[in-house]
Design a protein around this motif. Sequence first.
Motif, PDB file in Angstrom:
ATOM      1  N   UNK A 161       0.794  -1.226   0.000  1.00  0.00           N
ATOM      2  CA  UNK A 161       0.000   0.000   0.000  1.00  0.00           C
ATOM      3  C   UNK A 161       0.826   1.275   0.000  1.00  0.00           C
ATOM      4  N   UNK A 162       2.128   1.151  -0.256  1.00  0.00           N
ATOM      5  CA  UNK A 162       2.991   2.338  -0.252  1.00  0.00           C
ATOM      6  C   UNK A 162       2.595   3.340  -1.332  1.00  0.00           C
ATOM      7  N   UNK A 163       2.674   4.608  -0.981  1.00  0.00           N
ATOM      8  CA  UNK A 163       2.613   5.659  -1.990  1.00  0.00           C
ATOM      9  C   UNK A 163       3.736   6.631  -1.656  1.00  0.00           C
ATOM     10  N   UNK A 164       3.890   7.648  -2.479  1.00  0.00           N
ATOM     11  CA  UNK A 164       4.974   8.599  -2.223  1.00  0.00           C
ATOM     12  C   UNK A 164       4.703   9.446  -0.989  1.00  0.00           C
ATOM     13  N   UNK A 165       3.470   9.409  -0.500  1.00  0.00           N
ATOM     14  CA  UNK A 165       3.164  10.175   0.712  1.00  0.00           C
ATOM     15  C   UNK A 165       3.188   9.307   1.968  1.00  0.00           C
ATOM     16  N   UNK A 166       3.555   8.056   1.842  1.00  0.00           N
ATOM     17  CA  UNK A 166       3.608   7.178   3.016  1.00  0.00           C
ATOM     18  C   UNK A 166       4.648   7.687   4.012  1.00  0.00           C
ATOM     19  N   UNK A 167       4.204   7.834   5.262  1.00  0.00           N
ATOM     20  CA  UNK A 167       5.065   8.421   6.290  1.00  0.00           C
ATOM     21  C   UNK A 167       5.444   7.362   7.347  1.00  0.00           C
TER      22      UNK A 167
END
Lengths: 551, 551
Positions: free
Chosen positions: B403-409
């Motif tokens: 479920x990673x995206x570039x906004x994953x923190x």
Amino acid sequence: MGKYSVGIDYGTTSARALLVDLNTGEEIAVAVKEYPHGVMDTCLPDGRTKLGADWALQHPQDYLDVLKETIPEIIKKAGIKPKEIIGVGIDFTACTMMLVDETYTPLCIREEFENNPHAYVKLWKHHSAQEKADIITAKAEEMGYTKMLRRFGGRVSSEYLLPKIWQVLDEAPDIYEQTYKFIEAADWIIYQLTGQERRSVCCAGYKGMWSKEDGYPAKALLKELDPRLENLVEEKLSKYVYPLGYKAGGVNDRAARLTGLEKGTAVAVSTIDAHAAVPAAGIVRPGKMLMVIGTSTCHMLLGEEERIVPGMCGVVADGIIPGYYGFEAGQACVGDHFDWAIKKCIPSEYNKEAQTKGINLHQLLTEKAQTQRVGEHGLLALDWWNGNRSILMDASLSGMLIGFSLTTKPEDIYRALIEATAFGTRIIIEAFENSGIHISEIIACGGIVEKNPFLMQIYTDITGREIKILDSLQAPALGSAMFGAVAAGKHEGGFDSIVEAAGRMAKVKDTAYKPDSRNTKVYDMIYYEYKKLYNYFGKENIVMKVLKDMK
Amino acid sequence: MGKYSVGIDYGTTSARALLVDLNTGEEIAVAVKEYPHGVMDTCLPDGRTKLGADWALQHPQDYLDVLKETIPEIIKKAGIKPKEIIGVGIDFTACTMMLVDETYTPLCIREEFENNPHAYVKLWKHHSAQEKADIITAKAEEMGYTKMLRRFGGRVSSEYLLPKIWQVLDEAPDIYEQTYKFIEAADWIIYQLTGQERRSVCCAGYKGMWSKEDGYPAKALLKELDPRLENLVEEKLSKYVYPLGYKAGGVNDRAARLTGLEKGTAVAVSTIDAHAAVPAAGIVRPGKMLMVIGTSTCHMLLGEEERIVPGMCGVVADGIIPGYYGFEAGQACVGDHFDWAIKKCIPSEYNKEAQTKGINLHQLLTEKAQTQRVGEHGLLALDWWNGNRSILMDASLSGMLIGFSLTTKPEDIYRALIEATAFGTRIIIEAFENSGIHISEIIACGGIVEKNPFLMQIYTDITGREIKILDSLQAPALGSAMFGAVAAGKHEGGFDSIVEAAGRMAKVKDTAYKPDSRNTKVYDMIYYEYKKLYNYFGKENIVMKVLKDMK
């Protein structure tokens, strides 16, 4: 007297002009201009008018500033006379769409519209027309326009021209009404230089859903979307589309004053930025693939006939090099993965270590990751942090990492992400080959390519193929300069064809990255697992979509 | 004159003694002693003799130091007289195996063996006998000892007694020869206190593959492994196994001098540390499950009959509370996940923010993660950073994040890991219930439980069940003190049964964590996806094993 050509490459946040010597192919001077307004994704220049989610606008004045500043700068730097420049070519991001009135003045420049977001330039990555794109896909399928759909992987992207136009009609009908023409920024610059509207086959084909065989989407489809769109092409586009290398016109009075170029200098029909790099790599015939590796990656190659490759972004007759079908595929997220890892997955002691060593975090992680043998970190990733472009064409997919243990380190993740993007590239290569489009050679370009030999070795090991490197840091601008020289023609000191221009001006380094067969053997095993996961999460298990919907 | 009981809890790196008032149940005093030698996993105390991978040893002198220092300390702190202490109970990690001579002196203390790693205490997490464990599993299957295998999930763990013994025989036959007895450290402490060998049913059952019905593994199996093992039980173990709460003996002269306890004070048969916490939670009948949440999690509950639950770690008649079958399941990695995230996935600005706020990184990530609504981060994890214990029993599995995206923190990863461990717990609960073992109540204990209400709320939301909290920071020591009081018996001021002791001394907080049905509803959907991935990677796709093999 020398013979020079100018290529201007309009990127996302800046543009650069390149002066090339046509006798030697040498790059003489370059000038870069950042766009003063940058990418507007939160509000308009008024500072008050807020933009919605997934909006991305630009200001057309920035594009004119580029012409005004960079061209005089390279002439000055090179110490040449304007009349020594025989041709100009330009490339641009696309679809970067403008709305203009009868004088080709952008609506956003007219006071009455300056507070209306829809009057501004919609940048290629303006993604808020996704819903429109999905409806177009559905309607086109329903109405049997499958051939059209299959030319760009079966799915209309929100980055394309038509969803962007329809969004304007739907959300700002008054603006739509006032629009004389919707035009690619690439084509608008050509108009600014020559006073001629000469739409590029490259933009129209890859982003406008135009094809040599069928033209723009059919009236019946447009009407089905919205009756007011039925005559869109005749009313607000143009049915004329021009080939690459074609002389759009000569620099006109106003442009000569703006740029310092001689009046009448040949200006070529525009191209898209990535596509302009293809001739710069000397690719003017089938068999070679160019990879432009950056935050995302674009793969381009030529073919003798139209073939449908699963998940390709587009196939356009004459779209890259006249006389051939130009194929494009892409990976939505490449360098962005590595930046994510640097920003989100780095413990503070790594910052300290990088500081002590006087290197940046990318260099530190590369240093730590490159001593590992293949498979040592035990991780495998699906490189979908920004969805998947080719070959699944599915923006709702997301990233995955598997193989974590308590000893998993940041450099392991970093390396696994690099490897995953290389596996993604191999999937694309195999998709082309399985569709009968043979790839005998790969050439790469882009900042990462220059800076990261470690990454390049992984790419060559994983694909099992030699990779050559384009020997220019300004590949798109070089390609544009080549088209400029073709527009001028041999009689003016240029060339009669892009093939001829490439023979003189294309630049590929002599040395190539070569696969280490021991590594390739191990990577083959990991790739087998990657493909299984690729198909499972891409086609069978919908968990990524479920999770995305919940966000 | 008061009546007190002492519980001593031997953990992995330290031990603690607890003094409890039997009239009020109040915890009067506690003393903690770190083991001077700690866990030896790189070399012996000589500093020269290196240990192999996956070795973990301890020094028995540390255990005696605990008795010598902590018991006088709690007596002193409480200001009581030694004779007011009527019983002592101890719990220990297991299988933590010692080799002793005829005087029950550990071989490692004898000069001739002090440089031989095999002479030392093999700690529970000494994992280097994995190959032996695998062979035992295979042979037992082959020879039809399936019932034995099924009692502990179908697979022999390298943490068990038999693989550890066999490793000694195989790698150090001279040491094996010199060994009078192999004995659990838990049982050895009982010998040190009483001069009696009184092996605990809890250790023998959960770690020695002993069962009430069939005893230790059959001679035929032992002979098949190695002919020299055929008579192992009679020669170097003992066929006698004693129930919990049974009086192993009275404190003898030597122990009285060492500890300051009165000679003759009742000493109970030992238990395993986690299991000792069960009566401390008041669980003395079927229907309630105790979760001891720490770096890993242990789940325990009681049943009326022997049932086979998929992937449970053990079912032992009388193993936790006399009269019932004690069931144990486990998660190999829980708190360790969160520590991993803190150590490996934290950008330096988070360190600065935590510093500015004066909190630690766990608190900072909790603060950031707890404001999210369920599903907001878009991630889902398989909590297998250290393999899977229940219900897959497979150490070769590894962790996954999807479920990673570039906004994953970082806080997204942190929260997803917490959720994953809760989903893993729900899998275990359902496995018990599907096997006919009903769970009407859940009680939790452990440091994380006290410190992290956010985590507890996620556990209650995901399981959809109320969770109560054990009201003692020293639950195992409290349980041991209860067994000590039972060993003393009512006539001495203690209790006649652990049920009676629990009625007086067990402690559960009044308030419970209660599921928020809105969250549970969303988590149900995510759990559905979790289960699909659990089965896919646990049973269908072998990618995790392939990757692990490559490491």
